[in-house]
Structure formats: structure tokens, C-alpha cells
Enzyme design. Structure first.
Site, short mmCIF file in Angstrom:
data_model
loop_
_atom_site.label_atom_id
_atom_site.label_comp_id
_atom_site.label_asym_id
_atom_site.label_seq_id
_atom_site.Cartn_x
_atom_site.Cartn_y
_atom_site.Cartn_z
N GLY A 1 4.96 8.62 -15.01
CA GLY A 1 3.83 9.48 -15.27
C GLY A 1 3.25 9.21 -16.65
O GLY A 1 2.39 9.94 -17.12
N GLY B 1 4.76 2.63 -13.74
CA GLY B 1 3.91 1.77 -12.92
C GLY B 1 2.65 1.46 -13.71
O GLY B 1 2.49 0.40 -14.32
N TYR C 1 -9.43 9.70 -6.14
CA TYR C 1 -8.85 10.55 -7.20
C TYR C 1 -9.89 11.03 -8.21
O TYR C 1 -9.51 11.58 -9.24
CB TYR C 1 -7.81 9.75 -8.00
CG TYR C 1 -6.67 9.15 -7.22
CD1 TYR C 1 -5.73 9.95 -6.57
CD2 TYR C 1 -6.51 7.77 -7.17
CE1 TYR C 1 -4.68 9.37 -5.88
CE2 TYR C 1 -5.45 7.19 -6.49
CZ TYR C 1 -4.54 8.00 -5.85
OH TYR C 1 -3.50 7.43 -5.17
N CYS D 1 -20.79 1.26 4.55
CA CYS D 1 -21.55 2.27 5.26
C CYS D 1 -20.73 3.55 5.27
O CYS D 1 -20.11 3.94 6.27
CB CYS D 1 -21.90 1.79 6.65
SG CYS D 1 -23.27 0.64 6.52
C1 LIG Z 1 4.45 6.16 -8.16
C2 LIG Z 1 5.78 6.35 -8.71
C3 LIG Z 1 6.05 5.94 -10.02
C4 LIG Z 1 5.03 5.34 -10.95
O1 LIG Z 1 4.07 6.24 -11.40
P1 LIG Z 1 2.98 5.78 -12.47
O2 LIG Z 1 2.15 7.00 -12.69
O3 LIG Z 1 2.21 4.63 -11.88
O4 LIG Z 1 3.70 5.34 -13.69
C5 LIG Z 1 7.36 6.09 -10.47
N1 LIG Z 1 8.33 6.61 -9.69
C6 LIG Z 1 8.09 7.01 -8.43
C7 LIG Z 1 9.21 7.54 -7.62
C8 LIG Z 1 6.82 6.90 -7.89
O5 LIG Z 1 6.59 7.31 -6.63
#
Ligand SMILES: *Cc1c(COP(=O)(O)O)cnc(C)c1O
Length: 401
Positions: A219, A262, A303, A329
Site C-alpha cells: 500500500g 507492487g 479507479y 465504442c
Molecule cells: C495488490 C497486492 C499488493 C500490492 O499492492 P500495491 O498497492 O501495488 O503495492 C501486495 N499484497 C497483496 C496481497 C496484494 O493483493
């Protein structure tokens, strides 16, 4: 950042729409994280659902990070990219038990987020294979803890209110719980959310004597708008270290902290380039209609996310206001009333923060095939995924008529 000239060169060489990823940016983001947490025993597992091109996985593997996966195919891609099973964490949700058994056969860490699965796993394997438990913290009993996305309605994790139930299953089936996990949501700027999650997990850790890992998920936020800031990972690193040290002194136990970034690792490494098909003036608006749509970059429609857009063909052009739309479309708006350097038909527009959840969420809606991907490193670039064509659309169709 990659120079405008390089971006234009790649767009001309491979055509548009095009995803471009800068290797060095992924590496520097990883360095920022490892630096911030160097005082504590911390590991990072790249959440590859953000961007899973095998070359990106190999870059991550070479940096020394692990991999967080959410499907059995992501596990297999990780193994193919060179990760060892113990470097892979499998955190699925609502998958069939057979997929969990397959992950066990492959030897990866398994995060279980459902009591029914916990029970099946325990009954079948007992303590012969360690597992981790994904918890949903909501609000802690006795405390006033509230974690932003741990809603009571969320399908993720096992509620902390079911702790007694978890403990019963663990005890009766003799499970070896090696870790606890919480993923508290995305784009969390307030580091106290992570620290609260950590406190909750430390409270629970004492109930599971075999715990080695506390996984705080991810996050971490990155800036999308010009004035936005990333999560202060340096400060989080310091605070986390204090909390863990206290815990270790009090209990005499050692714990490893895991994160699963991520977006933080790949978002800013990515650029998405599209070409302007038409300028369309209506009584109300000037539209720039580009050669892509939410089939290739869904985040703005899905989002309401904001991506900076730059007219890389006309960087000194007079600033004007445009609504940038796609060619599908279906209502397909990337932004309303955005100030851009004058946009002309044939210009190339570049979207920033396109590394995470960009290509990965692309589809071939409207039978418009998925874009190509390019890796950029030290002034050089290479194609890492071919643009799809009509044959790809027909590949798995079975013509019976
Ligand atoms: C999507 C996800 C992440 C990565 O989240 P980010 O916001 O892209 O850093 C990490 N752990 C789990 C279990 C996820 O589903």
C-alpha cells in the site's frame, strides 16, 4: 526520467500504443526501500500482479527481492524467472483448495485467508508444511484501532474477531503457523496505518509460538500528481525498528518483517505512449481522441485515477485545455479539461505512472489487440512483448461454423 527524444524514438520504432519500462527506476525504488529498512530484519516481496512481464520478474529477482503472487500461474512465472520457492509467497483469495495444494507441491510460502481452507489444509497436512495466515484487522476489540480498508465487508483475510476459531483449528489440526499477514489497502500515505497493523500483529504473534514472519503487505503510495508525495518509508523504517526492538527485548524472540510492494517498485518506471488520431471540437469541449482506450489503460475509468499526460511532440506549444478520450465504442475518458501543450493530430502523448496495473489489466475489448512492451536501460531499448495482431484474437477460438 527517460528523455523525450528516447520516448519518441521508441514510439516510432515500435508504433503506438506502447508501454515502456525503465529498468533503473525499478532498481532505485528498491534501493530506497532497502535503505529505509536497513536497521531491521526486513524482506520485500514484489507483488507481481502490478506488472508481470518475465523480464521485469528477472530484474526483480536479480535485485534480490522475493515475489508475492496471487495465482498459481504467477507462482509458475516466478519459478521460471529464477526465484527459488522459498523466495515466493502465495497469497490467494477464494481459490479452490486444489490450487493451494499445487502451491504446496511447488514449495512456496502459503498465506491462507479462509477458515475453511485452513481446516482442510490442517486436516490433510498437519504440521508437515508451515503456513501463514492472512488476517483482516477491522477494529481491534478493546482498542480503537481502525484500519482504512479492513472493512467488515471485505472478502480478504480472516477476521481478527475469529481469532478463537483460528486458534481452535490450529490446535486441533496441529498447524505450524510461521507467519501472519495483513494487507491493509493501497495508496496509504499515513504511516501510522502500518504501525497500527504491526501492533495488532505483535499482539497476536505471541499466540503462535512458531511465528517467524510478520507480513505487513503493501500500500506504499507513489506520487501521481505533481504535488503529491510518496509514503515516507524512511520514517516508517525508523518507527518500525523501534517497535520491533521493543518487542524483541520484551519477548526474547526474533521476527522478520515482510512487505509486498507492487506499485512502489514499478509504477514510476512505466510510460505509456499513444498517438493522437483526431482533434474533435464540440460546442462544449475540445477532445483529443487517441489511438488507445481503457482496454489498454483502465485505471482512469476504473479507479478515477490521475495520470500526468505530456505532449512529447510539442513540448513548447501554447497551453490549451483538452479532454483526452480513447477510441473505444464506450465512454472512455482519460481526463477532463486538462492543460496540455497544444495537441495536434499525429502528436504523441505520454502517460506517466504507467508501470503498475497498466499493461497488466489490458484487454482486447473492441477487438483492439494489446500493446507492445519495451524495456529501456542505460539509453538502450529492447522489445519485451510483441504487439498482438488479428491472429492472436483468433488463436483460441474454435471455428465450428
Ligand atoms: C495488490 C497486492 C499488493 C500490492 O499492492 P500495491 O498497492 O501495488 O503495492 C501486495 N499484497 C497483496 C496481497 C496484494 O493483493
Amino acid at each position: 526520467m527517460i528523455s523525450r527524444e528516447h520516448l519518441l524514438d521508441m514510439a516510432k520504432e515500435y508504433g503506438t500504443p506502447l508501454y515502456i519500462y525503465q529498468k533503473e527506476k525499478i532498481e532505485s525504488q528498491y534501493k530506497k526501500l532497502t535503505n529505509a529498512f536497513k536497521q531491521s530484519n526486513t524482506k520485500f516481496f514484489y507483488a507481481c500482479k502490478a506488472l508481470s512481464n518475465i523480464n521485469i520478474l528477472k530484474i526483480v529477482q536479480k535485485m534480490g527481492a522475493g515475489l508475492d503472487t496471487v495465482s498459481i500461474n504467477e507462482v509458475k512465472l516466478g519459478l521460471k524467472a529464477g526465484f527459488k520457492p522459498e523466495q515466493i509467497l502465495y497469497t490467494p483469495n477464494c481459490v479452490h483448495f486444489s490450487e493451494i495444494e499445487e502451491a504446496k507441491t511447488l514449495g512456496v510460502h502459503i498465506n491462507i485467508d479462509n477458515i475453511s481452507i485452513l481446516e482442510q489444509f490442517g486436516n490433510k497436512y498437519g504440521n508437515s508444511y508451515p503456513i501463514m495466515i492472512r488476517l483482516n484487522p477491522h477494529i481491534m476489540a478493546g482498542g480503537n484501532l481502525k484500519i482504512s480498508t479492513g472493512h467488515i465487508d471485505s472478502k480478504f483475510g480472516i477476521s481478527v474477531h475469529q481469532l478463537r476459531h483460528i486458534e481452535r483449528v490450529v490446535k486441533t489440526t496441529n498447524l505450524n503457523v510461521e507467519g501472519l499477514h495483513m494487507h491493509t489497502g493501497s495508496e496509504i500515505k499515513d504511516i501510522s496505518v502500518f504501525l497500527q497493523a504491526l501492533e495488532v500483529m505483535l499482539d497476536l504473534a505471541v499466540r503462535f509460538p512458531e511465528i517467524k514472519y510478520l507480513d505487513l503487505g503493501s500500500g506504499f503510495k507513489v506520487p501521481y500528481k505533481e504535488d503529491e508525495k510518496a509514503t515516507d518509508v524512511d520514517l516508517l523504517g525508523i518507527k518500525l525498528q523501534e517497535t520491533i526492538t521493543n518487542y524483541e527485548q520484551e519477548t526474547g524472540k526474533k521476527l522478520e518483517v515482510w512487505f509486498e510492494p507492487g506499485k512502489y517498485l514499478v509504477s514510476e518506471s512505466g510510460y505509456f505512449i499513444s498517438r493522437v488520431n483526431v482533434i474533435k471540437q464540440t460546442p462544449a469541449t475540445v477532445f483529443a481522441g487517441i489511438d488507445t482506450g481503457f482496454n489498454h489503460l483502465i485505471r482512469p475509468m476504473f479507479y478515477d485515477s490521475y495520470h500526468q499526460i505530456v505532449n512529447i511532440s510539442n513540448p513548447k506549444g501554447t497551453e490549451r485545455i483538452y479532454t483526452v478520450v480513447g477510441n473505444l465504442c464506450e465512454t472512455d475518458t482519460f481526463c477532463w479539461d486538462r492543460v496540455l501543450n497544444e495537441v495536434r493530430e499525429g502528436d504523441y502523448l505520454m502517460f506517466k505512472n504507467a508501470g503498475a496495473y497498466g499493461f497488466e489489466m489490458a484487454s482486447s475489448f473492441n477487438s483492439r489487440t494489446r500493446p507492445a512492451e519495451v524495456l529501456f536501460s542505460k539509453g538502450k531499448f529492447q522489445l519485451i512483448r510483441k504487439r498482438e495482431d488479428l491472429d492472436d484474437l483468433l488463436r483460441n477460438q474454435v471455428e465450428v461454423l
